[in-house]
Design a protein around this motif. Structure first.
Motif, PDB file in Angstrom:
ATOM      1  N   PRO A 256     -19.656  40.163  23.918  1.00 60.47           N
ATOM      2  CA  PRO A 256     -18.541  41.120  23.850  1.00 60.47           C
ATOM      3  C   PRO A 256     -18.884  42.383  23.063  1.00 60.47           C
ATOM      4  N   LEU A 257     -19.688  42.261  22.025  1.00 62.99           N
ATOM      5  CA  LEU A 257     -20.094  43.443  21.267  1.00 62.99           C
ATOM      6  C   LEU A 257     -20.952  44.371  22.120  1.00 62.99           C
ATOM      7  N   LEU A 258     -21.872  43.801  22.871  1.00 63.27           N
ATOM      8  CA  LEU A 258     -22.722  44.615  23.749  1.00 63.27           C
ATOM      9  C   LEU A 258     -21.909  45.274  24.856  1.00 63.27           C
ATOM     10  N   GLU A 259     -20.932  44.556  25.402  1.00 60.90           N
ATOM     11  CA  GLU A 259     -20.074  45.142  26.432  1.00 60.90           C
ATOM     12  C   GLU A 259     -19.290  46.329  25.864  1.00 60.90           C
ATOM     13  N   GLY A 260     -18.777  46.180  24.660  1.00 61.35           N
ATOM     14  CA  GLY A 260     -18.044  47.269  24.016  1.00 61.35           C
ATOM     15  C   GLY A 260     -18.935  48.472  23.775  1.00 61.35           C
ATOM     16  N   ALA A 261     -20.165  48.234  23.308  1.00 65.02           N
ATOM     17  CA  ALA A 261     -21.104  49.328  23.071  1.00 65.02           C
ATOM     18  C   ALA A 261     -21.462  50.026  24.380  1.00 65.02           C
ATOM     19  N   ALA A 262     -21.626  49.255  25.452  1.00 65.44           N
ATOM     20  CA  ALA A 262     -21.938  49.853  26.755  1.00 65.44           C
ATOM     21  C   ALA A 262     -20.773  50.699  27.246  1.00 65.44           C
ATOM     22  N   ALA A 263     -19.541  50.239  27.051  1.00 62.62           N
ATOM     23  CA  ALA A 263     -18.375  51.011  27.476  1.00 62.62           C
ATOM     24  C   ALA A 263     -18.279  52.323  26.704  1.00 62.62           C
ATOM     25  N   ILE A 264     -18.552  52.287  25.422  1.00 64.05           N
ATOM     26  CA  ILE A 264     -18.536  53.513  24.616  1.00 64.05           C
ATOM     27  C   ILE A 264     -19.635  54.462  25.082  1.00 64.05           C
ATOM     28  N   GLY A 265     -20.805  53.924  25.386  1.00 62.13           N
ATOM     29  CA  GLY A 265     -21.915  54.748  25.872  1.00 62.13           C
ATOM     30  C   GLY A 265     -21.573  55.435  27.187  1.00 62.13           C
ATOM     31  N   VAL A 266     -20.952  54.711  28.096  1.00 57.33           N
ATOM     32  CA  VAL A 266     -20.558  55.298  29.379  1.00 57.33           C
ATOM     33  C   VAL A 266     -19.524  56.391  29.159  1.00 57.33           C
ATOM     34  N   ALA A 267     -18.564  56.147  28.267  1.00 53.33           N
ATOM     35  CA  ALA A 267     -17.535  57.154  27.982  1.00 53.33           C
ATOM     36  C   ALA A 267     -18.162  58.416  27.410  1.00 53.33           C
ATOM     37  N   VAL A 268     -19.130  58.284  26.523  1.00 53.27           N
ATOM     38  CA  VAL A 268     -19.811  59.445  25.932  1.00 53.27           C
ATOM     39  C   VAL A 268     -20.549  60.217  27.021  1.00 53.27           C
ATOM     40  N   LEU A 269     -21.242  59.527  27.919  1.00 55.51           N
ATOM     41  CA  LEU A 269     -21.961  60.208  29.005  1.00 55.51           C
ATOM     42  C   LEU A 269     -21.006  60.949  29.927  1.00 55.51           C
ATOM     43  N   VAL A 270     -19.893  60.325  30.285  1.00 58.17           N
ATOM     44  CA  VAL A 270     -18.922  60.969  31.174  1.00 58.17           C
ATOM     45  C   VAL A 270     -18.341  62.218  30.515  1.00 58.17           C
ATOM     46  N   LEU A 271     -17.997  62.121  29.248  1.00 59.00           N
ATOM     47  CA  LEU A 271     -17.449  63.286  28.536  1.00 59.00           C
ATOM     48  C   LEU A 271     -18.484  64.396  28.404  1.00 59.00           C
ATOM     49  N   ALA A 272     -19.737  64.054  28.135  1.00 61.18           N
ATOM     50  CA  ALA A 272     -20.782  65.070  28.013  1.00 61.18           C
ATOM     51  C   ALA A 272     -20.994  65.783  29.344  1.00 61.18           C
ATOM     52  N   ARG A 273     -20.991  65.041  30.431  1.00 61.51           N
ATOM     53  CA  ARG A 273     -21.169  65.636  31.753  1.00 61.51           C
ATOM     54  C   ARG A 273     -19.983  66.547  32.085  1.00 61.51           C
ATOM     55  N   ALA A 274     -18.784  66.105  31.726  1.00 62.96           N
ATOM     56  CA  ALA A 274     -17.593  66.915  31.997  1.00 62.96           C
ATOM     57  C   ALA A 274     -17.629  68.213  31.184  1.00 62.96           C
ATOM     58  N   ARG A 275     -18.101  68.165  29.979  1.00 62.17           N
ATOM     59  CA  ARG A 275     -18.204  69.384  29.136  1.00 62.17           C
ATOM     60  C   ARG A 275     -19.219  70.344  29.735  1.00 62.17           C
ATOM     61  N   ARG A 276     -20.370  69.801  30.207  1.00 64.61           N
ATOM     62  CA  ARG A 276     -21.390  70.680  30.783  1.00 64.61           C
ATOM     63  C   ARG A 276     -20.861  71.355  32.050  1.00 64.61           C
ATOM     64  N   ARG A 277     -20.147  70.638  32.867  1.00 63.60           N
ATOM     65  CA  ARG A 277     -19.584  71.224  34.087  1.00 63.60           C
ATOM     66  C   ARG A 277     -18.575  72.303  33.736  1.00 63.60           C
ATOM     67  N   GLY A 278     -17.776  72.041  32.718  1.00 60.20           N
ATOM     68  CA  GLY A 278     -16.777  73.035  32.288  1.00 60.20           C
ATOM     69  C   GLY A 278     -17.436  74.268  31.714  1.00 60.20           C
ATOM     70  N   ALA A 279     -18.551  74.129  31.008  1.00 58.47           N
ATOM     71  CA  ALA A 279     -19.244  75.267  30.387  1.00 58.47           C
ATOM     72  C   ALA A 279     -20.027  76.051  31.438  1.00 58.47           C
ATOM     73  N   ALA A 280     -20.455  75.433  32.531  1.00 56.73           N
ATOM     74  CA  ALA A 280     -21.227  76.103  33.572  1.00 56.73           C
ATOM     75  C   ALA A 280     -20.346  76.993  34.435  1.00 56.73           C
ATOM     76  N   ARG A 281     -19.063  76.757  34.495  1.00 59.69           N
ATOM     77  CA  ARG A 281     -18.161  77.570  35.320  1.00 59.69           C
ATOM     78  C   ARG A 281     -17.842  78.877  34.614  1.00 59.69           C
ATOM     79  N   PRO A 282     -17.937  79.973  35.323  1.00 55.21           N
ATOM     80  CA  PRO A 282     -17.547  81.251  34.713  1.00 55.21           C
ATOM     81  C   PRO A 282     -16.030  81.329  34.584  1.00 55.21           C
ATOM     82  N   HIS A 283     -15.568  81.954  33.562  1.00 54.72           N
ATOM     83  CA  HIS A 283     -14.129  82.076  33.334  1.00 54.72           C
ATOM     84  C   HIS A 283     -13.620  83.315  33.912  1.00 54.72           C
TER      85      HIS A 283
END
Length: 127
Positions: free
Chosen positions: A100-127
């Motif tokens: 269960p500890l490893l599953e929790g760590a993996a879920a947090i890791g996936v959430a961090v990757l998704v948020l980082a990718r979303a930030r990069r996509r948002g920063a790449a778009r011109p305003h």
């Protein structure tokens, strides 16, 4: 001769004390929060009036008087009433706690990757 008698008396007096020191100090009160009443499904400390809880307490008291350890008493209770008599499951292996500890760590890791990718996509778009 007097020394031999004195030594014999000393050994006779030390014998029961040494045997008592080897006896684990287990009591009903020690186990009441660790075992359950099979009928009520509550801790033995809470189940006061149930006849089965009273029989369970009497069994614990008899086994404690025979110098049984906590582990031995729990094993006897499981043999008599089944594994549901234990408030906590038996000692779990490392996998039971680690997975269960490893599953929790993996879920947090996936959430961090998704948020980082979303930030990069948002920063790449011109305003």
């Amino acid at each position: 001769m007097i020394r031999v008698l004195a030594l014999a008396c000393l050994l006779a007096l030390a014998g029961p004390a040494a045997a008592a020191a080897d006896c684990p100090r287990t009591s009903v009160a020690d186990l009441e929060d660790e075992v359950m009443c099979p009928v009520c499904g509550t801790s033995l400390g809470v189940a006061r009036e149930a006849p089965l809880a009273q029989r369970e307490r009497a069994l614990i008291a008899r086994l404690a008087a025979r110098c049984e350890s906590k582990r031995q008493i729990k094993a006897a209770l499981v043999a008599q009433y089944g594994p549901s008599v234990l408030a906590l499951p038996p000692d779990r292996d490392l996998g039971g706690s680690l997975v269960p500890l490893l599953e929790g760590a993996a879920a947090i890791g996936v959430a961090v990757l998704v948020l980082a990718r979303a930030r990069r996509r948002g920063a790449a778009r011109p305003h």
